[in-house]
Design an enzyme around this catalytic site. Structure first.
Site, PDB file in Angstrom:
ATOM      1  N   ARG A  50      14.424   6.334  90.935  1.00 27.56           N
ATOM      2  CA  ARG A  50      15.068   6.411  89.692  1.00 27.56           C
ATOM      3  C   ARG A  50      14.335   5.341  88.739  1.00 27.56           C
ATOM      4  NH1 ARG A  50      21.165   6.140  91.984  1.00 27.56           N
ATOM      5  NH2 ARG A  50      21.543   8.151  92.958  1.00 27.56           N
ATOM      6  N   ASP A  52      14.067   3.244  85.252  1.00 27.93           N
ATOM      7  CA  ASP A  52      15.072   2.397  84.124  1.00 27.93           C
ATOM      8  C   ASP A  52      14.649   3.121  82.785  1.00 27.93           C
ATOM      9  OD1 ASP A  52      16.409   0.929  86.345  1.00 27.93           O
ATOM     10  OD2 ASP A  52      15.073  -0.670  85.919  1.00 27.93           O
ATOM     11  N   ARG A 202       8.083  -5.043  87.550  1.00 23.94           N
ATOM     12  CA  ARG A 202       8.449  -5.777  86.064  1.00 23.94           C
ATOM     13  C   ARG A 202       8.762  -7.287  86.337  1.00 23.94           C
ATOM     14  NH1 ARG A 202      13.391  -2.922  83.154  1.00 23.94           N
ATOM     15  NH2 ARG A 202      12.939  -4.744  81.827  1.00 23.94           N
TER      16      ARG A 202
END
Length: 255
Positions: A50, A52, A202
């Site tokens: 999934r 973002d 990230r």
């Protein structure tokens, strides 16, 4: 009921992420709506991961179950027709076994992060890279990244809302390449693991950027990792430079 694997590419900018949401556009929702144009009714697809809001994909993989037997090429063409004008494309489609699963059959995920280094605002690459205004020390960033390879407790680099059962993951590869991109000097980060924690990539790239500017010494990456404390992490970088670049399976369904 035949099952089909889909290789999906998308620009994450217009979407609130991969996962279907009731009141916001999602990539999953867009593909399920396209499937309903082909076979009326509710459709639920599953993906390898999934992503973002704002995160892109060149090699996301999903699977769907349909009532009729479709030629895989015709299915991909029909889905692409109904996905227009959204920035989502089915790059490949394959018939797979009924127990094949886009998420649970996967052996690895590969991510790419693009960081553009230039002062002038990005135009053509806006929304597709993270832009910083100064050159970064790639050698120092590679030195810092080396501390993250292997099996570790990645609590420091894990989002506070991560739902993974354990923060322990094995990072198989983290490679930093200096390239001349279409808009200037880029650093491209290639990360590979069986699975990742929420915001892990990230968080890692944002921390390494601190090393690249000289604000952190490379050894501070190891100290942050060993702290097992989210507060020890560097800044989490923005999503627009991140791409789900590929998913590996024991037998590649698209080969």
């Amino acid at each position: 009921m035949p099952r089909y694997a889909l290789q999906v590419e998308y620009h994450g900018g217009p979407f609130a992420g991969w996962q279907r949401q009731a009141d916001q556009p999602s990539v999953q929702g867009a593909i399920e709506a396209a499937l309903a144009k082909l076979e009326p009714g509710a459709h639920t697809i599953a993906a390898a991961g999934r992503t973002d809001a704002g995160v892109h994909a060149t090699g996301q993989v999903a699977h769907c179950d349909l009532l009729r037997d479709w030629d895989p090429f015709r299915l991909s063409e029909a889905l692409n027709f109904h996905l227009k004008p959204l920035p989502v494309a089915i790059r490949a489609c394959a018939l797979v076994a009924e127990d094949w699963h886009a998420r649970f059959s996967a052996q690895e995920r590969r991510y790419l992060f693009r960081l553009l280094m230039r002062r002038a605002p990005a135009t053509f690459e806006a929304g597709l890279v993270w832009q910083v205004k100064q050159d970064l020390d790639a050698a120092a960033m590679r030195e810092g990244a080396a501390y993250l390879l292997g099996n570790h407790d990645f609590t420091t680099f894990r989002s506070s809302i991560c739902q993974a059962a354990s923060p322990v993951k094995t990072l198989d590869e983290i490679r930093i390449e200096a390239v001349e991109g279409p808009s200037g000097h880029e650093l491209q980060f290639h990360l590979r693991a069986r699975s990742f924690l929420h915001n892990q990539v990230r968080s890692i790239v944002g921390t390494l950027e601190r090393v690249g500017t000289g604000a952190w010494a490379p050894e501070q990456v190891r100290e942050a990792l060993e702290a097992r404390d989210r507060a020890a992490c560097g800044p989490v970088c923005p999503p627009e430079g991140l791409y789900l670049a590929g998913v590996g399976y024991p037998d590649d369904p698209f080969a």
